[in-house]
Each structure stands twice: as C-alpha cells, then as structure tokens.
Design an enzyme around this catalytic site. Structure first.
Site, short mmCIF file in Angstrom:
data_model
loop_
_atom_site.label_atom_id
_atom_site.label_comp_id
_atom_site.label_asym_id
_atom_site.label_seq_id
_atom_site.Cartn_x
_atom_site.Cartn_y
_atom_site.Cartn_z
N LYS A 97 0.84 -1.21 0.00
CA LYS A 97 0.00 0.00 0.00
C LYS A 97 0.87 1.26 0.00
CE LYS A 97 -1.78 1.68 4.04
NZ LYS A 97 -1.55 3.12 4.24
N ASN A 98 1.84 1.29 0.93
CA ASN A 98 2.61 2.52 1.11
C ASN A 98 3.56 2.81 -0.05
OD1 ASN A 98 1.26 2.92 3.44
ND2 ASN A 98 2.95 2.37 4.81
N ARG A 110 -4.69 11.00 4.35
CA ARG A 110 -3.60 11.92 4.55
C ARG A 110 -2.50 11.77 3.49
NH1 ARG A 110 0.89 12.65 7.02
NH2 ARG A 110 1.21 14.53 8.26
N CYS A 170 -4.77 13.19 12.84
CA CYS A 170 -5.46 11.93 12.64
C CYS A 170 -5.30 11.11 13.90
CB CYS A 170 -4.96 11.21 11.41
SG CYS A 170 -3.49 10.27 11.70
N ARG A 201 1.00 14.03 13.44
CA ARG A 201 1.43 13.81 12.06
C ARG A 201 1.58 15.11 11.29
NH1 ARG A 201 -0.91 8.17 9.77
NH2 ARG A 201 0.99 8.25 8.59
N ASP A 248 4.10 0.02 12.11
CA ASP A 248 2.88 -0.57 11.53
C ASP A 248 2.69 -2.04 11.91
OD1 ASP A 248 2.31 1.85 10.39
OD2 ASP A 248 2.86 1.30 8.35
N ARG A 269 -9.11 0.00 4.20
CA ARG A 269 -8.16 1.00 3.68
C ARG A 269 -6.87 0.33 3.21
NH1 ARG A 269 -5.94 4.44 7.79
NH2 ARG A 269 -4.51 4.66 6.08
C1 UD1 Z 1 4.38 6.47 6.53
C2 UD1 Z 1 3.41 5.33 6.32
C3 UD1 Z 1 2.88 4.82 7.65
C4 UD1 Z 1 4.04 4.46 8.56
C5 UD1 Z 1 5.02 5.63 8.69
C6 UD1 Z 1 6.25 5.29 9.50
C7 UD1 Z 1 2.40 5.87 4.19
C8 UD1 Z 1 1.17 6.25 3.44
N1 UD1 Z 1 2.31 5.80 5.51
O1 UD1 Z 1 3.66 7.54 7.12
O2 UD1 Z 1 2.08 3.65 7.40
O3 UD1 Z 1 3.52 4.15 9.83
O4 UD1 Z 1 5.44 6.04 7.38
O5 UD1 Z 1 6.88 4.17 8.98
O6 UD1 Z 1 3.44 5.61 3.60
N2 UD1 Z 1 6.62 13.99 11.29
C9 UD1 Z 1 6.75 15.33 11.66
N3 UD1 Z 1 6.87 16.26 10.67
C10 UD1 Z 1 6.85 15.92 9.34
C11 UD1 Z 1 6.71 14.57 8.98
C12 UD1 Z 1 6.61 13.62 9.98
O7 UD1 Z 1 6.78 15.65 12.84
O8 UD1 Z 1 6.96 16.81 8.50
C13 UD1 Z 1 6.49 12.97 12.34
C14 UD1 Z 1 5.13 12.31 12.31
O9 UD1 Z 1 4.18 13.05 13.06
C15 UD1 Z 1 5.44 10.97 12.94
C16 UD1 Z 1 6.86 10.68 12.47
O10 UD1 Z 1 7.41 11.94 12.07
O11 UD1 Z 1 5.43 11.07 14.33
C17 UD1 Z 1 6.95 9.68 11.32
O12 UD1 Z 1 6.23 10.15 10.24
P1 UD1 Z 1 6.56 9.74 8.73
O13 UD1 Z 1 7.75 8.85 8.67
O14 UD1 Z 1 6.55 10.97 7.91
O15 UD1 Z 1 5.28 8.85 8.38
P2 UD1 Z 1 4.27 9.02 7.17
O16 UD1 Z 1 5.02 9.26 5.91
O17 UD1 Z 1 3.18 9.93 7.56
#
Ligand code: UD1
Length: 422
Positions: A24-25, A94, A118, A123, A309, A401
C-alpha cells in the site's frame, strides 16, 4: 443505520500459504509519481484497497485518465492541467499530500488542502515544507489550503531531515528530480518503499543514487527528459508481517509469498525471539510454533528498526506470551488505542507514556471490539481467531483501507471469519 462488521469465531486455526498484495505505502507514492512522466505509465501489483481508490480519485481530479484492470493501474498524466487537491480527498486520506512533491516538480506550484490531525498522533508536515523550501519553494496558507510556488524555479540543495520521515523523504525526492543541480537528502528514510519509489523514478529518467541509505543524491534533470514507465510494486511487508503474526499465534505452519524477507529482518528476529521457527527463501517466509510464546521487548523505530505498523500485531502476541513484555512506540504519539480494545478481550496491558507494559495472559475472550486504525483492525481480527468464542470487529472501513480481501485471505487459511451487515 446498518453497519458492516467482521464476525470471527475463535477456532485457533490459521495455516497454509498466502500471497501478499503489493505494498500500500509504495503503490500510493508510485501512483503520485506518474504525474512526473507526462504520458501513460502503468503501475502493476497495486493492491485492491480503498486508499488506492482515493489516490486514483486525486489523480483524476488533477486531470489524469486512470484505468484499473485488476492489480494493474494505467495512469495517463499527459492532460493534467490542474495542481489543486481538494479537502474532501485529503481529509479522506492523509497520504494524498504525496502529490505535493510531484506537482511542484512538474508545475513549480501546487495547492493542496492541509491535512488535519489523525488518530495516530499529530502527524505534522513541517519537515516536508522545510525540505522543499531549501529547493526554492515558498509556502503560504490560504483558507485551509497550502499554496506552493517556486518563483525562481527549483534548485538543488543539501537537506538534512531532523527525523527520517517517510513522507518528507518521498515528497523531496519527487520535487528534486526536476530541480536544477544536485540535491542531497541526509537522514533520509530507508524504508523498502523509498527504494521502490527511487527505482520507478529512475526508470522514468531521473538520476537518483543512494535510495535505501541515509543519504540520497538526486541529480536534477529537465522535466521533458522524464517519461512514463511500467513498474511493478514491491510486496507489502506489513501485510506479510500481519499474516506471520497470525501463524505465530495459532502455531501455523503458515507461509507468505510475494515478499522479500529482507524487508522484515527485525520483525522476523522478534518472532524467533518469541519462540517461533521462521524460515525464509527467495520471495517467501514461513512461521511455525510448537512451544509457548516468550515475552519480548520491542521499540518501534524507522527502518531497519521495528516497524510501527506492526506494533499492534506484536502487542497481541505479547499479550498471550508467558511473562512480561515492554513495547515502546517511538514513531507516533497516541498509537496505543488498540491496547484498550485488547484489554476488553482479557489482555493485561498498562500504558505509561510511550511504553506499554504487557503481562501475558493464558487466553483471550471473544468480545465486541472496534478497529481504532488500520493495523489495530487487522490485529483485532487475529485476536478473534485465537480468542474463546465470538468476536465482532466494528469500524472495519479502517481494515478496508489497507488489507486487500482480508476476510477472503484469512478464510483460505482456515479461519472462521465473515463480513456481516448488522
Ligand atoms: C508512513 C506510512 C505509515 C508508517 C510511517 C512510519 C504511508 C502512506 N504511511 O507515514 O504507514 O507508519 O510512514 O513508517 O506511507 N513527522 C513530523 N513532521 C513531518 C513529517 C513527519 O513531525 O513533516 C512525524 C510524524 O508526526 C510521525 C513521524 O514523524 O510522528 C513519522 O512520520 P513519517 O515517517 O513521515 O510517516 P508518514 O510518511 O506519515
């Protein structure tokens, strides 16, 4: 109002062989990347899940033609003439924010609804924005929309992420492929899905090296040097891990195929530590257990650390282990809602900050429970399979999802599980 739920009879059976779907990701970002190809790209091994439907809708709104045939999605982005992603879609998913990078890469501008909070924490997207600013992008917020503009064009830069965010790494990558000069992303995310995205972008004519390492280098190319491609999505390591936990819970034996075992090294190490026999080969992993489950200590971390995850699924395993386990969530705040649902089935879990203290119990009892998020939903159905009696899992839209035909796949492994409208 009627609701569809998953009804599980606790038979304790889950055995056989199952092929996992595409990740998915990965698929979500690969579809977003087609925006850069300006022609008809084909993404293969795309899972049939509702998050993908949202992403195809996003692409259609932008002006792309999307044709789906089973697990293959063809996206023609030649007539894309819009760079705005509406709130209705971003609020549904998202990950719609991942069109930000490719839109900027293609048009030098984008207008994307701000994602709200969320259920699994704040996030934020501050790292996406700070990184893109280094490439020359200016942001303003206007009535809930994020407006991005690169008035002088995009230029390469050295960007150091303060945390290896998956989403920020991907957005930066997709913008930087057309920037003038060289971009280096340091402290980049190393997830297998990042490597998959780098591979597809390179197939489209991008020049990226270092994908899968903490330092990714992107040599910018002019937009007209990028072309469409045909790309196969990698297997879903989280779906694979979920089924393997199912096999570990019931004893199996259970084999998953369509997955590179190297994607799951840390999770497999933990399964072995907890008393399972795990074997691997090219494209497959099997699990079996005859002795009792042993307790464990898990810390979720960016890849190659233990994936957040799979945290809920392993909490379920720990809940039935002989002894006390500690699970620490370092990636997302607020990702322990699942524990309360599991406690309703008889688990003994105490949450303190980002630690979960899990005291193993002999058995779980079936109960009505609610999916609090996608992975929690997947784990609750597994909990129902090994619980005594019947479990009704509510809020299954979360499961839809991200797990393709979860009920069908579990049934083919011998579980007594069905979807029922109540
Ligand atoms: C992606 C995956 C999700 C997985 C996660 C971590 C998808 C669609 N989703 O989510 O399933 O659990 O990676 O492996 O690919 N953060 C900030 N600022 C930012 C970006 C992130 O503070 O600009 C924080 C987030 O709130 C979170 C952490 O960093 O606490 C990790 O987020 P991130 O690695 O960006 O996850 P996603 O890309 O949202």
């Amino acid at each position: 109002m009627s609701e569809e739920i998953i009804v599980v009879e606790g038979t304790g059976v889950l055995t056989g062989q199952i092929r996992v779907s595409g990740a998915k990701n990965s698929a979500l970002k690969l579809l977003a990347a087609t925006l850069l190809g300006q022609g008809r790209s084909v993404v293969q091994n795309v899972p049939l899940i509702s998050d993908i439907e949202v992403m195809t809708e996003v692409l259609r709104v932008l002006g792309a033609t999307v044709e789906r045939e089973g697990h293959q999605v063809a996206v023609d982005t030649s007539s894309v003439d819009c760079f705005e992603t509406p709130y209705e879609l971003v609020s549904k998913m998202r990950a719609s924010i991942s069109v930000l990078g490719p839109l900027i890469g293609r048009f030098g501008r984008a207008r994307v609804a701000m994602p709200g909070g969320c259920q699994i924490g704040a996030r934020k997207i501050d790292m996406h924005l700070a990184g893109l600013e280094h490439l020359g992008v200016e942001f303003t917020v206007d009535h809930g929309y994020l407006e991005a503009n690169a008035p002088q064009g995009l230029h390469g830069a050295e960007v150091m992420l303060t945390f290896p965010s998956v989403g920020a790494t991907e957005n930066l990558l997709m913008a930087a492929v057309t920037a003038e000069g060289t971009t280096v992303i340091d402290n980049a995310a190393r997830e297998p899905e990042i490597v998959d995205l780098c591979n597809m972008l390179n197939e489209m004519g991008a020049q990226i090296t270092g994908g899968g390492s903490p330092s990714i280098t992107i040599q910018g190319v002019p937009l007209d040097k990028l072309h469409p491609c045909v790309h196969q999505t990698v297997g879903d390591r989280i779906e694979a891990g979920t089924f393997l936990v199912g096999g570990a819970l019931t004893g199996g034996p259970l084999k998953v195929t369509g997955i590179d075992p190297s994607f799951l090294r840390m999770a497999l190490l933990k399964l072995r530590e907890m008393g399972c026999t795990v074997e691997t080969g090219p494209g497959w992993i099997s699990v079996e257990r005859s002795g009792s489950l042993r307790p464990t200590e898990i810390q979720t971390l960016p890849h190659p650390g233990f994936p957040t995850d799979l945290q809920a699924q392993f909490m379920l395993l720990a809940a039935l282990a002989e002894g006390n386990s500690v699970i620490t969530e370092n990636v997302f705040e607020n990702r322990f809602m699942f524990a309360a649902e599991l406690c309703r089935m008889g688990a003994n879990i105490t949450i303190e900050g980002h630690h979960a203290f899990v005291q193993g119990v002999k058995a779980l009892q079936g109960a009505p429970v609610s999916s609090t998020d996608l992975r929690a939903g997947g784990a609750l159905v597994l909990a129902g399979i090994v619980a005594e009696g019947r479990t009704d899992v509510h809020q299954i839209r979360h499961i839809d999802r991200g797990y393709e035909d979860y009920v069908g796949k579990l049934s083919s492994l011998g579980a007594c599980v069905k979807r029922v409208t109540v």
